[in-house]
Design an enzyme around this catalytic site. Structure first.
Site: not given
Ligand code: NAP
Length: 280
Positions: A62-63, A139-140, A179, A182
């Site tokens: 997704d990233g 995403n956000e 993401a 949630k």
């Molecule tokens: P990352 O730290 O490499 O990835 C964060 C995780 O979020 C990865 O497992 C990614 O999936 C998953 N993800 C991204 N978009 C998603 C979606 N729409 N639905 C479900 N899972 C999703 O960070 P990155 O690759 O730079 O991505 C940035 C995104 O990370 C931000 O947009 C944010 O939503 C998410 N994030 C989540 C949290 C949390 O859940 N606590 C904290 C910080 C950031 P893949 O492994 O397939 O790439």
């Protein structure tokens, strides 16, 4: 009709996938898959065009799709996206490496639909009331104070809703609801709904400070503003991108006019995707 108008019409109807680009995660396997897909599509007379692709294939997670989206966010009405995952099932990447031949055949046969999903519009306005920066989030967008606690008023449609004190605020799209949102106990929103969601990041709630505490889901015709306290510099993230801003008057959020368009070659209902990802 101008060439650009004709392209837009064909792209909007989803009939035109002649030029493609591929974005990969950067690991060896994703790069090898990119080479394979590229060769197969070129054998069928499709043209590799990184500048003006009709279709962007994201190979990774997704990233990777977030990166591809920001790379091509200036031509969203002319470009459709599809994701191949090289790790676990993704929300944006739903083809596996083993299914690449089938995906190539589907692209070549032109048998697909276009589905369009809502995006978040972010406008950062500065105290001089002249400068403004605009972003689109898939995403956000999160807002935090650079110096610790975020102190800010939250306004809905220009009317004060609450005074927030805490780590920050998260505004997400329906596709981003699975993401970070949630993780903040926000609701999962079906992407056919043109909405955006506001969730709190560790708000302080006691007898002095009080926020609503529940996630808010706002419709297309509403907008929300975050007005920081005096002299607060903000750290703003838009998907995987992050930046620091000084002397901000307000940050305004709403459902964007633009949408992201996915090329859908087969059914993969959203709730099945949620179940497969989170329940198993
Ligand atoms: P990352 O730290 O490499 O990835 C964060 C995780 O979020 C990865 O497992 C990614 O999936 C998953 N993800 C991204 N978009 C998603 C979606 N729409 N639905 C479900 N899972 C999703 O960070 P990155 O690759 O730079 O991505 C940035 C995104 O990370 C931000 O947009 C944010 O939503 C998410 N994030 C989540 C949290 C949390 O859940 N606590 C904290 C910080 C950031 P893949 O492994 O397939 O790439």
């Amino acid at each position: 009709m101008s060439q650009n108008m004709q392209q837009m019409k064909e792209a909007a109807s989803g009939k035109r996938l002649r030029k493609f680009a591929i974005e990969n995660r950067g690991d060896t396997f994703s790069k090898a898959l990119q080479t394979q897909i590229c060769a197969q599509l070129q054998k069928h007379q499709l043209i590799y065009d990184e500048v003006q692709p009709d279709l962007v294939i994201s190979v990774g997670g997704d990233g990777t799709l977030l990166q591809a989206f920001h790379h091509y966010s200036n031509r969203l009405n002319l470009t459709a996206f599809v994701g191949v995952h090289t790790g676990h099932l993704g929300f944006y990447a739903d083809w596996t490496a083993e299914e690449v031949d089938e995906l190539v055949q589907s692209i070549v046969s032109g048998n697909f639909d276009i589905v369009a999903y809502p995006l978040l519009s972010v406008a950062i306005e500065y105290e001089d009331q002249v400068r403004a920066k605009h972003f689109l989030a898939l995403n956000e967008c999160t807002v935090r104070s650079v110096d610790g606690l975020l102190v800010a008023d939250v306004l809905i449609k220009g009317e004060k809703f609450e005074s927030f004190r805490g780590d920050g605020l998260c505004f997400s799209t329906p596709t981003g609801s699975t993401a970070y949102n949630k993780g903040l106990s926000g609701a999962i929103i079906h992407p056919s709904l043109a909405t955006f969601q506001l969730t709190e990041i560790a708000s302080i709630n006691n007898r002095v400070f009080r926020t609503v505490g529940s996630p808010l889901i706002l419709p297309r015709h509403h907008y929300c503003q975050v007005v920081p306290g005096t002299d607060q510099s903000l750290k703003v993230t838009v998907d995987h991108l992050s930046s620091i801003h000084h002397q901000i008057r307000q940050v305004e959020f709403g459902v964007a006019d633009e949408k992201i368009r996915f090329a859908r070659f087969r059914r993969f209902p959203f709730w099945r995707r949620v179940r497969d990802s989170f329940i198993g």
